[in-house]
Every structure is written in C-alpha cells, then in structure tokens.
Design an enzyme around this catalytic site. Structure first.
Site, PDB file in Angstrom:
ATOM      1  N   GLY A  94      95.669 135.537  15.193  1.00  0.00           N
ATOM      2  CA  GLY A  94      95.651 136.817  15.898  1.00  0.00           C
ATOM      3  C   GLY A  94      94.292 136.999  16.538  1.00  0.00           C
ATOM      4  O   GLY A  94      93.267 136.641  15.944  1.00  0.00           O
TER       5      GLY A  94
ATOM      6  N   ALA B 187      89.120 137.335  15.436  1.00  0.00           N
ATOM      7  CA  ALA B 187      90.323 136.531  15.201  1.00  0.00           C
ATOM      8  C   ALA B 187      90.595 136.435  13.705  1.00  0.00           C
ATOM      9  O   ALA B 187      89.693 136.591  12.885  1.00  0.00           O
ATOM     10  CB  ALA B 187      90.150 135.130  15.791  1.00  0.00           C
ATOM     11  N   ASP B 188      91.848 136.180  13.386  1.00  0.00           N
ATOM     12  CA  ASP B 188      92.254 135.929  12.017  1.00  0.00           C
ATOM     13  C   ASP B 188      93.356 134.887  12.047  1.00  0.00           C
ATOM     14  O   ASP B 188      94.236 134.935  12.918  1.00  0.00           O
ATOM     15  CB  ASP B 188      92.746 137.209  11.340  1.00  0.00           C
ATOM     16  N   THR B 189      93.317 133.944  11.112  1.00  0.00           N
ATOM     17  CA  THR B 189      94.281 132.849  11.085  1.00  0.00           C
ATOM     18  C   THR B 189      94.943 132.758   9.722  1.00  0.00           C
ATOM     19  O   THR B 189      94.261 132.872   8.697  1.00  0.00           O
ATOM     20  CB  THR B 189      93.575 131.513  11.397  1.00  0.00           C
TER      21      THR B 189
END
Length: 192
Positions: free
Chosen positions: A107, A70-72
């Site tokens: 994501g 994940a990436d934020t």
C-alpha cells in the site's frame, strides 16, 4: 517540491534513489493494528495512510511537499504472514509457502501539500509470487542466514530469498516494498 520518505526501510530508500528522486527520511511510530475483517489491500492502504499522516503532522510543511509512505504484507489463503516471531515461525511460514502461490501487497500513500492545498493518493498494488518446492535443508539453511527474521512472509526477494522464488506475476518492486514506477509518475505529474 520537497519529498519526504516516511520509512526507515533501506530498500525503499534505495528504490527512491534508483528513480533519481531527492528526498529525506522522517519516520514516526504508528499503530499497526487493523480490523481482522479488512482485506489485505485495505490493510496496507490503511497502514500506509497512518504512516503518511503521522509524518505529515510531525513535519507541518510550509512549502510544497509530498510525504511518501508504504506498507507491505504477504498473504496466502486469507492468512497474513507477518514478520516471523522466531526461528520456528520462519520455518513454518516457508513450509507453508513451499511449492505454492501467494500474494504480496504494498500500500502506498502520497500525501501532498501543494499550493496551500492538501490532497492524498492512496492505493494498493499486488503481485503473485510462486515459490519452488523447498527441501527442509534449503529452508533450514535460509533461516540460519537470519535474512528472513525481519521480513514479512519470512523472505526477502531482493536478497538470498531470490533462490526460493520460481516466478512472479506483477511488479517486482511491489514485492520489494515500493512500486517505484507508480510513485515516480505520481510525483512527476503533480510537479506540473
């Protein structure tokens, strides 16, 4: 199925545990640069895919496996608000967010290896966050806690930063960094 979390984030680990998922952590350094013309949703999808791909290549699974990455990012008025460079940058970001609405995008990439077949789920989730009007005293006190220094947008909703938020519209867990319900149901649906 083995579950590998491609993140060193304690918050993401806590969410996976909260959902009752058994997993192990494996991380790789990946390039986090992106094309300035990409939308925030495209950026987080691309970065989460890179993380999942790197860990999948490192692990080279031989049994049914899913790598979760994940990436934020925080975005407001077409500006990406990353982690603050220093105290002054954190103050600048919090002043910008004060009394306004912004978006948090996470994501997620689920990189599956099941029955000798690879398939990928890649999506972005977005939540709107509305900040209270913040006094300079509140901003200074929060920045002095050092909590904002390693957080996108210079705040963490799951910590002391909760006092800055008036309301949210969307999945709280997207703001924390992992829309855990979507991740959980994807994994459970692919275990069949």
């Amino acid at each position: 199925m083995e579950i590998i979390l491609a993140s060193g984030s304690p918050r993401r680990s806590d969410l996976m545990k909260q959902a009752g998922l058994e997993f192990r952590v494996s991380v790789c350094n990946t390039d986090e640069s992106y094309d300035e013309n990409m939308t925030p949703a495209e950026i987080v999808m691309e970065l989460s895919l890179r993380k999942a791909d790197a860990v999948f290549d490192k692990e080279m699974p031989e049994k049914d496996t899913v790598v979760v990455a994940a990436d934020t990012i925080v975005a407001m008025d077409d500006e990406i608000l990353g982690k603050p460079k220093d105290r002054n940058d954190a103050v600048r970001m919090l002043n910008k967010l004060s009394g306004k609405k912004h978006q948090v995008y996470t994501g997620v990439t689920l990189y599956y290896y099941v029955n000798d077949r690879v398939f990928i789920e890649n999506f972005a989730d977005c939540a709107d966050v509305y900040f209270r009007e913040l006094s300079q005293e509140t901003i200074a006190s929060y920045v002095d806690s050092w909590e904002p220094m390693d957080k996108a947008g210079a705040y963490g909703i799951q910590g002391l930063g909760a006092i800055l938020v008036d309301k949210i519209d969307g999945d709280y867990y997207t703001i924390v960094g992992l829309p855990i319900s979507k991740v959980y149901h994807s994994i459970k649906n692919n275990l069949k």
